[in-house]
Write a protein that holds these residues in place. Sequence first.
Motif, PDB file in Angstrom:
ATOM      1  N   LYS A  16      13.805  47.842 -49.608  1.00 18.08           N
ATOM      2  CA  LYS A  16      12.931  48.338 -48.541  1.00 18.08           C
ATOM      3  C   LYS A  16      11.593  48.830 -49.087  1.00 18.08           C
ATOM      4  CE  LYS A  16      16.387  49.726 -45.079  1.00 18.08           C
ATOM      5  NZ  LYS A  16      17.516  48.956 -45.577  1.00 18.08           N
ATOM      6  N   GLU A  17      11.589  49.277 -50.329  1.00 15.08           N
ATOM      7  CA  GLU A  17      10.387  49.880 -50.907  1.00 15.08           C
ATOM      8  C   GLU A  17       9.517  48.887 -51.675  1.00 15.08           C
ATOM      9  OE1 GLU A  17      12.048  52.876 -53.367  1.00 15.08           O
ATOM     10  OE2 GLU A  17      12.783  54.105 -51.698  1.00 15.08           O
ATOM     11  N   LYS A  18      10.154  47.891 -52.278  1.00 15.89           N
ATOM     12  CA  LYS A  18       9.414  47.008 -53.180  1.00 15.89           C
ATOM     13  C   LYS A  18       9.394  45.571 -52.663  1.00 15.89           C
ATOM     14  CE  LYS A  18      10.257  49.830 -57.275  1.00 15.89           C
ATOM     15  NZ  LYS A  18      10.736  49.860 -58.669  1.00 15.89           N
ATOM     16  N   PRO A  19       8.206  45.019 -52.504  1.00 23.80           N
ATOM     17  CA  PRO A  19       8.120  43.652 -51.998  1.00 23.80           C
ATOM     18  C   PRO A  19       8.526  42.620 -53.037  1.00 23.80           C
ATOM     19  CG  PRO A  19       5.930  44.474 -52.538  1.00 23.80           C
ATOM     20  CD  PRO A  19       6.879  45.631 -52.707  1.00 23.80           C
ATOM     21  N   VAL A  20       9.046  41.525 -52.556  1.00 22.78           N
ATOM     22  CA  VAL A  20       9.357  40.387 -53.415  1.00 22.78           C
ATOM     23  C   VAL A  20       8.066  39.718 -53.875  1.00 22.78           C
ATOM     24  CG1 VAL A  20      10.403  38.078 -53.479  1.00 22.78           C
ATOM     25  CG2 VAL A  20      11.579  39.961 -52.313  1.00 22.78           C
ATOM     26  N   ALA A  21       7.091  39.689 -52.980  1.00 24.14           N
ATOM     27  CA  ALA A  21       5.856  38.978 -53.312  1.00 24.14           C
ATOM     28  C   ALA A  21       4.674  39.499 -52.501  1.00 24.14           C
ATOM     29  CB  ALA A  21       6.021  37.479 -53.069  1.00 24.14           C
ATOM     30  N   LYS A  22       3.522  39.477 -53.143  1.00 22.53           N
ATOM     31  CA  LYS A  22       2.250  39.661 -52.452  1.00 22.53           C
ATOM     32  C   LYS A  22       1.662  38.261 -52.280  1.00 22.53           C
ATOM     33  CE  LYS A  22      -2.415  41.582 -53.017  1.00 22.53           C
ATOM     34  NZ  LYS A  22      -3.332  42.323 -53.935  1.00 22.53           N
ATOM     35  N   VAL A  23       1.337  37.912 -51.047  1.00 18.12           N
ATOM     36  CA  VAL A  23       0.822  36.577 -50.744  1.00 18.12           C
ATOM     37  C   VAL A  23      -0.636  36.692 -50.318  1.00 18.12           C
ATOM     38  CG1 VAL A  23       1.100  34.516 -49.310  1.00 18.12           C
ATOM     39  CG2 VAL A  23       3.125  35.819 -50.035  1.00 18.12           C
ATOM     40  N   THR A  24      -1.495  36.003 -51.043  1.00 16.41           N
ATOM     41  CA  THR A  24      -2.930  36.039 -50.763  1.00 16.41           C
ATOM     42  C   THR A  24      -3.387  34.647 -50.328  1.00 16.41           C
ATOM     43  OG1 THR A  24      -3.220  37.749 -52.459  1.00 16.41           O
ATOM     44  CG2 THR A  24      -5.210  36.600 -51.683  1.00 16.41           C
ATOM     45  N   ILE A  25      -4.127  34.603 -49.242  1.00 16.23           N
ATOM     46  CA  ILE A  25      -4.567  33.333 -48.657  1.00 16.23           C
ATOM     47  C   ILE A  25      -6.077  33.212 -48.798  1.00 16.23           C
ATOM     48  CG2 ILE A  25      -4.611  31.934 -46.551  1.00 16.23           C
ATOM     49  CD1 ILE A  25      -2.250  33.759 -45.582  1.00 16.23           C
ATOM     50  N   SER A  26      -6.534  32.079 -49.306  1.00 17.37           N
ATOM     51  CA  SER A  26      -7.965  31.836 -49.438  1.00 17.37           C
ATOM     52  C   SER A  26      -8.291  30.433 -48.950  1.00 17.37           C
ATOM     53  CB  SER A  26      -8.415  32.015 -50.895  1.00 17.37           C
ATOM     54  OG  SER A  26      -7.686  31.163 -51.753  1.00 17.37           O
ATOM     55  N   GLU A  27      -9.552  30.229 -48.606  1.00 13.60           N
ATOM     56  CA  GLU A  27      -9.976  28.918 -48.111  1.00 13.60           C
ATOM     57  C   GLU A  27      -9.874  27.882 -49.221  1.00 13.60           C
ATOM     58  OE1 GLU A  27     -10.807  28.265 -45.000  1.00 13.60           O
ATOM     59  OE2 GLU A  27     -10.702  30.351 -44.299  1.00 13.60           O
ATOM     60  N   SER A  28      -9.558  26.652 -48.840  1.00  9.47           N
ATOM     61  CA  SER A  28      -9.467  25.556 -49.793  1.00  9.47           C
ATOM     62  C   SER A  28     -10.202  24.347 -49.237  1.00  9.47           C
ATOM     63  CB  SER A  28      -8.002  25.191 -50.052  1.00  9.47           C
ATOM     64  OG  SER A  28      -7.899  24.042 -50.857  1.00  9.47           O
ATOM     65  N   LYS A  29     -10.831  23.605 -50.114  1.00  4.71           N
ATOM     66  CA  LYS A  29     -11.545  22.405 -49.669  1.00  4.71           C
ATOM     67  C   LYS A  29     -10.554  21.323 -49.235  1.00  4.71           C
ATOM     68  CE  LYS A  29     -15.617  23.130 -52.572  1.00  4.71           C
ATOM     69  NZ  LYS A  29     -16.462  22.577 -53.680  1.00  4.71           N
ATOM     70  N   ASN A  30      -9.421  21.317 -49.869  1.00  2.36           N
ATOM     71  CA  ASN A  30      -8.410  20.306 -49.527  1.00  2.36           C
ATOM     72  C   ASN A  30      -7.663  20.709 -48.265  1.00  2.36           C
ATOM     73  OD1 ASN A  30      -8.984  18.828 -51.890  1.00  2.36           O
ATOM     74  ND2 ASN A  30      -7.661  20.189 -53.082  1.00  2.36           N
ATOM     75  N   LYS A  31      -7.358  19.730 -47.452  1.00  3.10           N
ATOM     76  CA  LYS A  31      -6.601  19.989 -46.229  1.00  3.10           C
ATOM     77  C   LYS A  31      -5.641  18.824 -46.019  1.00  3.10           C
ATOM     78  CE  LYS A  31      -7.133  21.501 -41.427  1.00  3.10           C
ATOM     79  NZ  LYS A  31      -8.060  21.749 -40.316  1.00  3.10           N
ATOM     80  N   ASP A  32      -4.621  18.822 -46.849  1.00  4.32           N
ATOM     81  CA  ASP A  32      -3.687  17.710 -46.786  1.00  4.32           C
ATOM     82  C   ASP A  32      -2.369  18.124 -47.427  1.00  4.32           C
ATOM     83  OD1 ASP A  32      -2.705  15.085 -46.389  1.00  4.32           O
ATOM     84  OD2 ASP A  32      -3.126  14.629 -48.484  1.00  4.32           O
ATOM     85  N   SER A  33      -1.291  17.726 -46.806  1.00  7.03           N
ATOM     86  CA  SER A  33       0.023  17.929 -47.407  1.00  7.03           C
ATOM     87  C   SER A  33       0.927  16.800 -46.944  1.00  7.03           C
ATOM     88  CB  SER A  33       0.631  19.276 -47.013  1.00  7.03           C
ATOM     89  OG  SER A  33       1.961  19.364 -47.486  1.00  7.03           O
ATOM     90  N   LYS A  34       1.398  16.034 -47.895  1.00  7.62           N
ATOM     91  CA  LYS A  34       2.275  14.921 -47.562  1.00  7.62           C
ATOM     92  C   LYS A  34       3.659  15.406 -47.147  1.00  7.62           C
ATOM     93  CE  LYS A  34      -0.112  11.754 -50.707  1.00  7.62           C
ATOM     94  NZ  LYS A  34      -0.020  10.921 -51.938  1.00  7.62           N
ATOM     95  N   LEU A  35       3.934  16.674 -47.390  1.00  6.70           N
ATOM     96  CA  LEU A  35       5.268  17.206 -47.115  1.00  6.70           C
ATOM     97  C   LEU A  35       5.338  18.013 -45.821  1.00  6.70           C
ATOM     98  CD1 LEU A  35       6.250  18.415 -50.702  1.00  6.70           C
ATOM     99  CD2 LEU A  35       6.860  16.249 -49.593  1.00  6.70           C
TER     100      LEU A  35
END
Length: 395
Positions: free
Chosen positions: A147-166
Amino acid sequence: MKYKMMRKVSKVLIVIFLVLIILLLTIFTAGGAFVKEKYLEPWGKSYSDKFEDKRIKLISNGILAASGHNMQPWVIRLDQDKNVFYLYANSDLLTTEVDPFARQTMITQGTFLEYVVVSGEHLGYKVSIDFFPKGQYDEQNLDSSMKEKPVAKVTISESKNKDSKLYDFMFFPDTNREIYKKTNLAKEQEDTLINLSNEDVKITVLDDGNSLKKLGAYAMKGAEIEANIHRMNEESAKVFRVNEYEKNKYRYGYSFEGQNITGLKKYLMQGIITLIASINSEKASSDIYINSTKTAVENTPAYGMVITKNNSRIEQVKSGMIYSSLVLNAHALGLVMQPLSQVLEEYPEMKDQYVNFHKDYANKGETIQMLFRIGKPTKEVPQTMRRDVMDFINK
């Protein structure tokens, strides 16, 4: 006289027919056959469109990831920085009997994170992950530490690429428990999956006759042990959703779909068990589980394993990320997968199987995090319950 007799018989048949219709309607209504499946709404590709916050958009796709026992044990805390959120393990949704050290729960954190990464690639964002940014868990006080400690900090930033085959494959069911075709995997397919390995997590694929026989025996033994332990069955029963009403209310856990029961048969069984709960006995559930595992084992052309060098919390999370990548790449290759990891569970009754399995398939110090079957599907399977994305947001 004969005419009167025929009329009397006809009236009796009509009454019987009407009674049967009423009975079936009662059963199907009790099973929820006419209820809207709200628990499937997150699977819609347009579901994420209604959220302006890019973090929630990504999270709404992340929750489609596989989770141990479909518990979806994720808690999200949105940071004041609108480019950041924190992922916590939900300690209220631990399956402590089958997963006493929360290893499977940590793997599940990773499956979510990988789906967020893939979603970000599709939407034009780079997703950066910082594992355990506030330190490791206190293993002696795991519940409160989660409850106190996160598994992960997730940071989102802009990317020039916009594609995912998955990306499109995220909307496919992550698990297929049906019969697989007998055809072997092509070398290119095996290589694609094996090459997802990295310095922290190794993937192996085995499809020779001896391996299929030996791994199948391990899978069966693991299922038989788990199915015959009362406390395991009790834990599973608590999260079994018997009809559509319960699925819409809870939106996580088990259901008949997970036992390869779909269509009209599903609604019929849901209705009967709703009306006569005693039919759903522990033995009946155990028998269905063992028989479905037997069918799966007998119709498996290949097995795969996810293996880490050690067994740290970070390695467990990273193995979950790799597993999600395996699922998505398998779909892209026309393949499906099903975990058969009971032999890797860590409670006393499974100890001998766990130790022997590691002796047979792991190097010294390594931990096999997952065992799964792979193959070409013979049948499509339904999507499973998912909670609304806002239910995961800690406000």
